[in-house]
Design a protein around this motif. Structure first.
Motif, PDB file in Angstrom:
ATOM      1  N   LEU A 106       0.818  -1.210   0.000  1.00 54.73           N
ATOM      2  CA  LEU A 106       0.000   0.000   0.000  1.00 54.73           C
ATOM      3  C   LEU A 106       0.853   1.263   0.000  1.00 54.73           C
ATOM      4  O   LEU A 106       0.362   2.345  -0.370  1.00 54.73           O
ATOM      5  N   PHE A 107       2.130   1.141   0.425  1.00 56.57           N
ATOM      6  CA  PHE A 107       2.998   2.321   0.529  1.00 56.57           C
ATOM      7  C   PHE A 107       4.160   2.301  -0.465  1.00 56.57           C
ATOM      8  O   PHE A 107       4.814   3.326  -0.657  1.00 56.57           O
ATOM      9  N   GLU A 108       4.428   1.161  -1.093  1.00 62.87           N
ATOM     10  CA  GLU A 108       5.572   1.035  -1.987  1.00 62.87           C
ATOM     11  C   GLU A 108       5.105   0.869  -3.428  1.00 62.87           C
ATOM     12  O   GLU A 108       4.017   0.323  -3.688  1.00 62.87           O
ATOM     13  N   PRO A 109       5.921   1.302  -4.380  1.00 65.23           N
ATOM     14  CA  PRO A 109       5.544   1.159  -5.802  1.00 65.23           C
ATOM     15  C   PRO A 109       5.677  -0.253  -6.334  1.00 65.23           C
ATOM     16  O   PRO A 109       5.152  -0.580  -7.402  1.00 65.23           O
ATOM     17  N   SER A 110       6.366  -1.159  -5.617  1.00 71.37           N
ATOM     18  CA  SER A 110       6.586  -2.532  -6.082  1.00 71.37           C
ATOM     19  C   SER A 110       5.334  -3.384  -5.883  1.00 71.37           C
ATOM     20  O   SER A 110       4.410  -3.023  -5.150  1.00 71.37           O
ATOM     21  N   THR A 111       5.343  -4.573  -6.497  1.00 73.39           N
ATOM     22  CA  THR A 111       4.186  -5.460  -6.438  1.00 73.39           C
ATOM     23  C   THR A 111       4.195  -6.273  -5.135  1.00 73.39           C
ATOM     24  O   THR A 111       5.181  -6.305  -4.404  1.00 73.39           O
ATOM     25  N   PHE A 112       3.073  -6.985  -4.901  1.00 76.69           N
ATOM     26  CA  PHE A 112       2.965  -7.825  -3.711  1.00 76.69           C
ATOM     27  C   PHE A 112       4.006  -8.938  -3.727  1.00 76.69           C
ATOM     28  O   PHE A 112       4.611  -9.259  -2.706  1.00 76.69           O
ATOM     29  N   GLY A 113       4.232  -9.524  -4.897  1.00 72.34           N
ATOM     30  CA  GLY A 113       5.217 -10.598  -5.008  1.00 72.34           C
ATOM     31  C   GLY A 113       6.607 -10.112  -4.646  1.00 72.34           C
ATOM     32  O   GLY A 113       7.373 -10.810  -3.959  1.00 72.34           O
ATOM     33  N   GLU A 114       6.967  -8.931  -5.136  1.00 69.26           N
ATOM     34  CA  GLU A 114       8.289  -8.384  -4.820  1.00 69.26           C
ATOM     35  C   GLU A 114       8.422  -8.083  -3.330  1.00 69.26           C
ATOM     36  O   GLU A 114       9.470  -8.349  -2.720  1.00 69.26           O
ATOM     37  N   GLN A 115       7.379  -7.539  -2.745  1.00 67.29           N
ATOM     38  CA  GLN A 115       7.417  -7.246  -1.313  1.00 67.29           C
ATOM     39  C   GLN A 115       7.501  -8.531  -0.487  1.00 67.29           C
ATOM     40  O   GLN A 115       8.231  -8.605   0.508  1.00 67.29           O
ATOM     41  N   LEU A 116       6.738  -9.575  -0.898  1.00 64.51           N
ATOM     42  CA  LEU A 116       6.773 -10.840  -0.163  1.00 64.51           C
ATOM     43  C   LEU A 116       8.166 -11.449  -0.219  1.00 64.51           C
ATOM     44  O   LEU A 116       8.680 -11.946   0.791  1.00 64.51           O
ATOM     45  N   TRP A 117       8.762 -11.425  -1.419  1.00 68.76           N
ATOM     46  CA  TRP A 117      10.111 -11.971  -1.560  1.00 68.76           C
ATOM     47  C   TRP A 117      11.111 -11.204  -0.699  1.00 68.76           C
ATOM     48  O   TRP A 117      11.994 -11.795  -0.058  1.00 68.76           O
ATOM     49  N   GLN A 118      10.939  -9.894  -0.663  1.00 64.51           N
ATOM     50  CA  GLN A 118      11.841  -9.068   0.152  1.00 64.51           C
ATOM     51  C   GLN A 118      11.641  -9.350   1.648  1.00 64.51           C
ATOM     52  O   GLN A 118      12.612  -9.445   2.408  1.00 64.51           O
ATOM     53  N   PHE A 119      10.386  -9.499   2.088  1.00 66.76           N
ATOM     54  CA  PHE A 119      10.112  -9.787   3.509  1.00 66.76           C
ATOM     55  C   PHE A 119      10.680 -11.146   3.917  1.00 66.76           C
ATOM     56  O   PHE A 119      11.281 -11.290   4.991  1.00 66.76           O
ATOM     57  N   VAL A 120      10.467 -12.171   3.061  1.00 69.45           N
ATOM     58  CA  VAL A 120      10.977 -13.494   3.394  1.00 69.45           C
ATOM     59  C   VAL A 120      12.505 -13.471   3.443  1.00 69.45           C
ATOM     60  O   VAL A 120      13.123 -14.053   4.341  1.00 69.45           O
ATOM     61  N   GLY A 121      13.127 -12.791   2.490  1.00 67.89           N
ATOM     62  CA  GLY A 121      14.583 -12.745   2.455  1.00 67.89           C
ATOM     63  C   GLY A 121      15.183 -11.996   3.633  1.00 67.89           C
ATOM     64  O   GLY A 121      16.248 -12.367   4.136  1.00 67.89           O
ATOM     65  N   GLN A 122      14.532 -10.940   4.090  1.00 64.19           N
ATOM     66  CA  GLN A 122      15.116 -10.104   5.132  1.00 64.19           C
ATOM     67  C   GLN A 122      14.627 -10.446   6.546  1.00 64.19           C
ATOM     68  O   GLN A 122      15.369 -10.263   7.517  1.00 64.19           O
ATOM     69  N   HIS A 123      13.387 -10.936   6.673  1.00 67.15           N
ATOM     70  CA  HIS A 123      12.796 -11.020   8.011  1.00 67.15           C
ATOM     71  C   HIS A 123      12.335 -12.414   8.444  1.00 67.15           C
ATOM     72  O   HIS A 123      11.816 -12.557   9.550  1.00 67.15           O
ATOM     73  N   PHE A 124      12.522 -13.440   7.598  1.00 67.78           N
ATOM     74  CA  PHE A 124      11.991 -14.747   7.974  1.00 67.78           C
ATOM     75  C   PHE A 124      12.694 -15.312   9.222  1.00 67.78           C
ATOM     76  O   PHE A 124      12.038 -15.807  10.160  1.00 67.78           O
ATOM     77  N   ALA A 125      14.021 -15.251   9.240  1.00 69.33           N
ATOM     78  CA  ALA A 125      14.762 -15.768  10.403  1.00 69.33           C
ATOM     79  C   ALA A 125      14.418 -14.978  11.664  1.00 69.33           C
ATOM     80  O   ALA A 125      14.224 -15.555  12.749  1.00 69.33           O
ATOM     81  N   THR A 126      14.315 -13.660  11.521  1.00 66.69           N
ATOM     82  CA  THR A 126      13.937 -12.835  12.677  1.00 66.69           C
ATOM     83  C   THR A 126      12.526 -13.183  13.141  1.00 66.69           C
ATOM     84  O   THR A 126      12.236 -13.193  14.347  1.00 66.69           O
ATOM     85  N   GLY A 127      11.636 -13.491  12.156  1.00 73.31           N
ATOM     86  CA  GLY A 127      10.277 -13.865  12.520  1.00 73.31           C
ATOM     87  C   GLY A 127      10.232 -15.160  13.309  1.00 73.31           C
ATOM     88  O   GLY A 127       9.492 -15.265  14.303  1.00 73.31           O
ATOM     89  N   LEU A 128      11.017 -16.169  12.860  1.00 73.29           N
ATOM     90  CA  LEU A 128      11.066 -17.421  13.620  1.00 73.29           C
ATOM     91  C   LEU A 128      11.564 -17.183  15.040  1.00 73.29           C
ATOM     92  O   LEU A 128      11.023 -17.740  16.009  1.00 73.29           O
ATOM     93  N   LEU A 129      12.598 -16.385  15.161  1.00 73.62           N
ATOM     94  CA  LEU A 129      13.132 -16.075  16.487  1.00 73.62           C
ATOM     95  C   LEU A 129      12.094 -15.350  17.341  1.00 73.62           C
ATOM     96  O   LEU A 129      11.970 -15.601  18.553  1.00 73.62           O
TER      97      LEU A 129
END
Length: 370
Positions: A106-129
């Motif tokens: 809703l705030f970024e010009p990129s698509t949902f797929g790009e945002q999901l890929w970025q979130f998984v790449g940057q925050h998945f390990a932190t999310g598990l923790l």
């Protein structure tokens, strides 16, 4: 509005404020990381990125607490014992990634797929923790609550046990006194029927006082002296001019709490091992006073003795042992009972217990002079 975390409730504003601290910390971390690479964004961007990530977990935290309570890990921890928690941690973390990516779109010009890929790449390990940290917090809170519950139950059981032991000691004492008094009345019937009748009436009054007495383990010294006076009246009839009594009561001790029926067995001991076994007269003296945080009660008689070298005399009957046991149950090491000789002849029993005033009912009896 309240947020429920397991059995704990927390105000919504306080809850959001606690997560807001996490948002600020990670926003600052992101800024410092980019500052080292000499490529920074606006403060609003860092707060937005961090806010989306961590307020998503704020929304999921109550659910994580529910899963932790429903599927706890039992000790000893084994792979099989992890049960539902391993797939649950992965599933909830992926859900957090999806929510974060959707909100960021809703705030970024990129698509949902790009945002999901970025979130998984940057925050998945932190999310598990984060999931396992929330799980550990819930387990620690549940362990603390269970420990507190068990401590309360153990304390209640210990109190009930102590009360039952005190009731047993008290029931042991009253029949003992009753049998001794009835024996004295039976002995007196052949010598003086009028005095025996008077003693029987006084015993009736004393038993009525026992039945109407406060049902707790402690009463005021004022009421204890009323019961003692009824008992002494019986003994004065029995021994006539051979027995006299003197009571010295400090006025500030009258409302102090004492174990019910604590003086009667001590006085009975003094009579049993004094005038009832020895020739001559005797004087029973009771003195009460306050010494700092303690109530001191002295019971003296002038016609008995202790065996040489004994601070307390074996064979001084159920009264003294009962008193020591009741003191131990009610006050622990804060109460003491001592027997010792006095000059030129006689024995003194010293009672020392914590000074604590107790409220009396409006219909409490008045002290009758001895």
């Amino acid at each position: 509005m309240m947020v429920r975390l397991g059995k704990t409730k927390i105000g919504l504003l306080r809850y959001l404020g606690l997560w807001g601290v996490v948002v600020l910390v990670f926003a600052l971390q992101g800024f410092m990381h980019d500052a080292i690479n000499r490529h920074t964004w606006s403060a609003f961007d860092y707060l937005r990125w961090s806010g989306i990530q961590w307020y998503t977990w704020a929304a999921l935290a109550p659910w994580v607490f529910q899963l932790a309570a429903k599927y706890p890990i039992q000790s000893p921890v084994r792979l099989r014992g992890l049960g539902m928690q391993l797939p649950a941690s992965v599933g909830v973390t992926l859900l957090a990634m999806f929510i974060g990516a959707f909100v960021s779109t809703l705030f970024e010009p990129s698509t949902f797929g790009e945002q999901l890929w970025q979130f998984v790449g940057q925050h998945f390990a932190t999310g598990l923790l984060t999931y396992w940290s929330l799980f550990a917090i819930q387990q620690a809170m549940q362990f603390h609550a269970e420990k507190t519950r068990r401590e309360i139950e153990a304390s209640q059981m210990a109190t009930e046990l102590a009360q039952s032991r005190l009731r047993a000691l008290k029931s042991q004492l009253q029949p003992h006194f009753l049998f001794n008094t009835l024996h004295a009345i039976a002995t007196l019937l052949e010598e003086d029927a009028m005095s025996a009748e008077d003693m029987l009436l006084r015993l009736s009054d004393l038993l009525r006082a026992f039945l109407e007495d406060y049902d707790g383990q402690e009463i005021s010294l004022r009421r204890e002296l009323v019961l003692l006076d009824l008992y002494l009246g019986i003994q004065r009839i029995r021994f006539k001019d051979r027995l006299t009594t003197q009571i010295y009561v400090a006025p500030d001790t009258l409302d102090c709490a004492v174990p019910s029926l604590i003086l009667q067995p001590i006085v009975e001991n003094a009579i049993t091992h004094g005038i009832s076994k020895r020739i001559g007269v005797d004087c029973i003296e009771i003195e009460t006073r306050r010494e700092g945080d303690s109530l001191c009660i002295d019971v003296r008689n002038r016609n008995s003795t202790l065996e040489a070298g004994h601070a307390s005399a074996p064979g001084h009957g159920i009264g003294l042992s009962n008193t020591e046991l009741r003191f131990r149950e009610l006050y622990g090491d804060m109460a003491q009972v001592h027997l010792q000789m006095i000059w030129p002849e006689g024995v003194i029993c010293r009672l020392r217990l914590p000074f604590r005033e107790i409220e009396e009912a409006d219909d409490a009896p008045e002290v009758v002079s001895a």
